[in-house]
Structure formats: C-alpha cells, structure tokens
Design a protein around this motif. Structure first.
Motif, PDB file in Angstrom:
ATOM      1  N   VAL A  40       1.026  -1.158  -0.060  1.00  0.00           N
ATOM      2  CA  VAL A  40      -0.080  -0.346   0.001  1.00  0.00           C
ATOM      3  C   VAL A  40       0.936   1.289   0.116  1.00  0.00           C
ATOM      4  CG1 VAL A  40      -1.846   1.047   1.080  1.00  0.00           C
ATOM      5  CG2 VAL A  40      -1.750  -1.199   1.208  1.00  0.00           C
ATOM      6  N   HIS A  41       0.688   1.984  -1.041  1.00  0.00           N
ATOM      7  CA  HIS A  41       1.377   3.248  -1.046  1.00  0.00           C
ATOM      8  C   HIS A  41       0.695   4.478  -0.708  1.00  0.00           C
ATOM      9  CE1 HIS A  41       4.277   0.951  -3.915  1.00  0.00           C
ATOM     10  NE2 HIS A  41       3.377   0.346  -4.166  1.00  0.00           N
ATOM     11  N   VAL A  42       1.281   5.337   0.215  1.00  0.00           N
ATOM     12  CA  VAL A  42       0.381   6.350   0.653  1.00  0.00           C
ATOM     13  C   VAL A  42       1.163   7.646   0.249  1.00  0.00           C
ATOM     14  CG1 VAL A  42      -0.666   4.970   2.500  1.00  0.00           C
ATOM     15  CG2 VAL A  42       1.427   6.528   2.935  1.00  0.00           C
ATOM     16  N   GLY A  43       0.472   8.714  -0.044  1.00  0.00           N
ATOM     17  CA  GLY A  43       0.839   9.895  -0.274  1.00  0.00           C
ATOM     18  C   GLY A  43       0.898  11.051   0.864  1.00  0.00           C
ATOM     19  N   GLY A  75       5.838   4.737   2.160  1.00  0.00           N
ATOM     20  CA  GLY A  75       5.622   6.228   2.474  1.00  0.00           C
ATOM     21  C   GLY A  75       4.973   7.014   3.211  1.00  0.00           C
ATOM     22  N   LEU A  76       4.724   6.027   4.361  1.00  0.00           N
ATOM     23  CA  LEU A  76       4.071   6.687   5.437  1.00  0.00           C
ATOM     24  C   LEU A  76       5.271   7.236   6.557  1.00  0.00           C
ATOM     25  CD1 LEU A  76       1.760   6.939   7.390  1.00  0.00           C
ATOM     26  CD2 LEU A  76       1.917   4.621   8.332  1.00  0.00           C
ATOM     27  N   SER A 104       7.248  -0.487   5.290  1.00  0.00           N
ATOM     28  CA  SER A 104       8.259  -1.091   4.443  1.00  0.00           C
ATOM     29  C   SER A 104       9.034   0.151   3.518  1.00  0.00           C
ATOM     30  CB  SER A 104       7.689  -2.023   3.333  1.00  0.00           C
ATOM     31  OG  SER A 104       8.769  -2.479   2.761  1.00  0.00           O
ATOM     32  N   PRO A 105      10.366   0.169   3.379  1.00  0.00           N
ATOM     33  CA  PRO A 105      10.826   1.074   2.632  1.00  0.00           C
ATOM     34  C   PRO A 105      10.790   0.951   1.222  1.00  0.00           C
ATOM     35  CG  PRO A 105      12.470  -0.356   3.585  1.00  0.00           C
ATOM     36  CD  PRO A 105      11.531  -0.780   3.887  1.00  0.00           C
ATOM     37  N   ALA A 106      10.350  -0.146   0.812  1.00  0.00           N
ATOM     38  CA  ALA A 106      10.263  -0.662  -0.598  1.00  0.00           C
ATOM     39  C   ALA A 106       9.204  -1.357  -1.143  1.00  0.00           C
ATOM     40  CB  ALA A 106      11.556  -1.113  -1.084  1.00  0.00           C
ATOM     41  N   VAL A 107       9.112  -1.538  -2.382  1.00  0.00           N
ATOM     42  CA  VAL A 107       7.948  -2.389  -2.860  1.00  0.00           C
ATOM     43  C   VAL A 107       8.260  -3.785  -2.808  1.00  0.00           C
ATOM     44  CG1 VAL A 107       6.735  -2.976  -4.996  1.00  0.00           C
ATOM     45  CG2 VAL A 107       7.128  -0.438  -4.560  1.00  0.00           C
TER      46      VAL A 107
END
Length: 452
Positions: A40-43, A75-76, A104-107
């Motif tokens: 999950v990527h957060v802006g 991205g949190l 997590s720092p990466a995908v």
C-alpha cells in the motif's frame, strides 16, 4: 504437537480453497493464502486527511485477515499523527502495526499494489482507492480517473478500502480476470448508478442515528460497529447502542471479523465490541442472550435494529420484537456464493417470517466429499467434528464490510430524505449490477444527533 483443525480454529477464507477442491488440506489452503500479499503506497495527504487515514486503516484491517503473506505500507512517515476515529493510537504507524500491517521502505516484488493519495505510479497491477460524496471504489492507478477525495461522506473511503481488498483477493485467487484492470465501485446514495459520475443530489451529512440495537456481533455486526465509529460523532453527541450476542470469540473469528483478534479468544463478543466502542465515546448496553421469538424491546430501548445474524430462526422473528425499523443484511455461503450480499428492511411488502420460516431447520450445504475433508476423515476425525467443519460457511471480512456499508447508508439516506430501500442484492464481484427496490416510508423519527 500440532492440534488437529476444528471449526473453532478454521480459517474461513482457507475454507474457500478446501471447498472448491483447489487445496487438499487446510494446511495447503493456508499455504496458498500465505502467498497472497499487498503493498500500500500512501501520499502526503495522509498527514492531514481523516478520509485517507480511515481508508488506510480499513484496508490494513481487512487485508491482513485474508492476504496472509502480509500488508506492507510504503511512504508513511513514522511521526504522522493519527486523526482517524478508528484508532486510539497517537500515530498512524502505531495503528497500522496494531492492526497487523507492516511498514516497508520499498515495494515487494511480485505483489500487487494499492495507492492512497498522490504517489509515483507503482508497478502493475495497482489499484487507486478513490472516493467522493457517497461514492467509493478503485480504478487502475495508471488511468486518469480520480474522484475528489477532499469532499467525501465518512463511509466512502471505508467502502473504497473494502472494494480494494476484494479486488486484491480476486487477483490473487484468479477469480476475476479483470481484477487490477477495471474500475469497480458503488454509490451509497444511489446503489446501481454510475459511481464515477458526479451526483449533485448527494447531501452533506447533517444528522447521524443516535439509538440503535445491533443483533449479532460476528462478521456483519463488527462491520456495523467499525462503520459507526467512522462517522463524525462528537464527544457530546454520540449514540446509545444495545449490543446483542451470546457467543465468544474463537480463533476462526480473526479471519472474518474486524474487531476480533487472537488476544480476545474466549471473551464474549458483546464485551469486546462494547470496550472498543466505548473507547470511542459510544454508550453501550450488552444483551448476552440469543435473539429469537422470545425477545421483546421495551419502550425506552432503541427502536431501530441492525441485524447481522445468519440464523433463519432468529431472522424469522425480527418483526416480532417490537422494533420500528429493522435493517437486515445477509451474506452468501459456499465457494460459489460467498461474494453475494443482500439487505432487507422491515416493515416491507414481505414479512420476515414469510422469507425465512421455510429455512428453519435446514442445514448448511456440506462439502465432506471434497479431498480436504476426506483426508481429515482418513486421519481419524470423528464424523460429528467433520460435519461441523465441512458445514461452516466461507467467510471474508471485506464482503461483510461492503454489506455493512449498505446497511448504515440506509439509515443515513432516510435521515437525509433520500430514497428508502426495501431490498438491495448483488455480488461484490459486480457491484455495478446491484438490484434495489424502493420503499415508501415516513420521515425518520427514531433518534438522531446533529453534526456540528
């Protein structure tokens, strides 16, 4: 020594693969679920937006129960203050960890992705969770479709998260070829209408229900509680809730119910849900008896009931307890129908007794002939335990939450002069085809609070 599986410890999503024959044992089904994961990527919106935080926490709570490989957040910022009413943690990162997610720092290579807010496009497949007004859902992240996420009714981001979890499961399980490549959503103001189209008839929330009776505190009942807590109640204007359930939390509930955790095994469901709601300012009253024809509401108790039980005898008695309104939700069973949802409201054209009396005494379909159960039989499981295990229904938390959105939004529509529904039926796999029937009702006069 590993304890043999029984109905209290059965993972209800693993049962899906046991019942359709894709897994020959419960262990094989669990191993399959452990290959399912989501990034999950957060802006930057996550720092100041309650809807974005609510969407994230809901997705983590749902997905970690089904995608056993993990839910990882990219991205949190660790110092982001938690604003969502769904958690009492001081920071969003703490809330994510408490709900079973990870930072997590990466995908993670090979996992699908979900996007919340404005972020660089991740690898496909990727869903963008988006919402506006009373509408929520997902679109492929690489397509331009995006709603105005700054103007949303409180349930819309919850709905978007539930639909994202459903699409992620469909992608991993191979149940829908378009999962990850289609837009999928729902309007809670006009179910069945185009959810991506602007709707000027959607009102801003001005009123919330103040007195409710929740019947059943499993998958659906805990979804009702999660949704009520997402609404913008204030410290001085919360709701009084009667919580009715006789059962205790078992290990299997962790796979289906949003407020059930392993730490709560053995506790009464009513007390667990009451503790969670009272921490958020609600006043609760616990009723630890079965609901049935013997149940009678007194004049000073809530006149509106929300029912989430799957027992035909209890459902047939819904109109006999003296409620002014009953909103009932049901979920499908078995590997073919577990994505089905239905909502009914009473009083209506058909009585509850007419709908469910013929089902009283009918057993659930058993899948004892499937290889997973035959192996348990060969290993020495007694016939009674085998039947009990095989007859349990497949369960996933995102289906219950989407059905719960229909139930709570029915209350909100009636409070705001919208169309009252007598029924809504459909499948989580095809929300655009949901069928509804309207009802003629009097103005809602069963307890409400104004939003300041």
């Amino acid at each position: 020594m590993t304890m043999p599986i029984d109905h209290t410890r059965l993972h209800r999503t693993a049962k899906y693969f046991m019942d359709n024959g894709r897994a020959g044992t419960h262990e094989e089904a669990m191993a399959l679920l452990r290959r399912f994961g989501l990034t999950v990527h957060v802006g930057p919106e996550i720092a100041a937006s309650v809807p974005h935080q609510t969407a994230l926490l809901t997705l983590v709570n749902l997905a970690r129960r089904t995608l056993l490989g993990g839910v990882e957040i990219v991205g949190l910022p660790e110092d982001t203050v938690c604003l969502s009413p769904l958690s009492k943690s001081p920071r969003v990162a703490d809330a994510v960890l408490e709900l079973g997610g990870a930072l997590s720092p990466a995908v993670r290579p090979g996992w699908p992705n979900a996007v919340i807010g404005t972020v660089p496009l991740p690898p496909r497949p990727a869903w963008r969770m988006t919402w506006e007004g009373w509408r929520g859902g997902v679109v492929p992240a690489h397509q331009p479709d995006r709603l105005n996420e700054d103007a949303a009714m409180a349930l819309a981001p919850v709905l978007a998260a539930a639909i994202c979890a459903a699409e992620a499961f469909a992608f991993h399980s191979g149940d829908h070829l378009l999962a990850g490549r289609r837009g999928h959503g729902l309007s809670l103001w006009q179910p069945g209408k185009n959810w991506l189209a602007s709707d000027e008839t959607e009102p801003l929330l001005a009123y919330l229900p103040s007195r409710l009776w929740l019947i059943g505190l499993g998958n659906l009942g805990q979804a009702f509680a999660w949704l009520l807590a997402a609404l913008p109640y204030t410290e001085t204007a919360t709701a009084q809730l009667v919580l009715q359930d006789f059962d205790r939390i078992a290990s299997s509930n962790d796979s289906t119910s949003l407020l059930s955790f392993i730490r709560d095994i053995g506790r009464r469901k009513g007390r667990v849900v009451a503790d969670w709601l009272e921490a958020r300012g609600f006043e609760t009253f616990i009723e630890e008896r079965r609901f049935g024809e013997w149940t009678r509401r007194s004049a000073d108790e809530p006149g509106v009931a929300l029912c989430g039980v799957d027992n035909a005898l209890a459902r047939a008695a819904l109109e006999d307890a003296g409620f002014d309104i009953v909103i009932e939700a049901g979920l499908g069973a078995g590997p073919e129908a577990f994505l089905s949802i239905a909502m009914h409201t009473f009083p209506g054209a058909r009585r509850a007794k007419e709908m469910w009396s013929r089902q009283v005494g009918e057993g659930s379909k058993s899948f004892e002939n499937m290889p997973a159960y035959q192996r348990l039989k060969d290993a020495g499981m007694e016939s009674c335990g085998l039947t009990q295990l095989a007859s349990r229904t497949v369960g996933v938390p995102f289906v219950g939450l989407i059905a719960g959105c229909l139930v709570i939004s029915e209350l909100l529509r009636r409070l705001h002069g919208g169309t009252a529904l007598e029924f809504a039926t459909g499948s989580v796999s095809a929300l655009q085809d949901i069928e509804t029937g309207s009802a003629a009702v009097a103005p809602y006069a069963y307890g409400h609070v104004a939003i300041g």
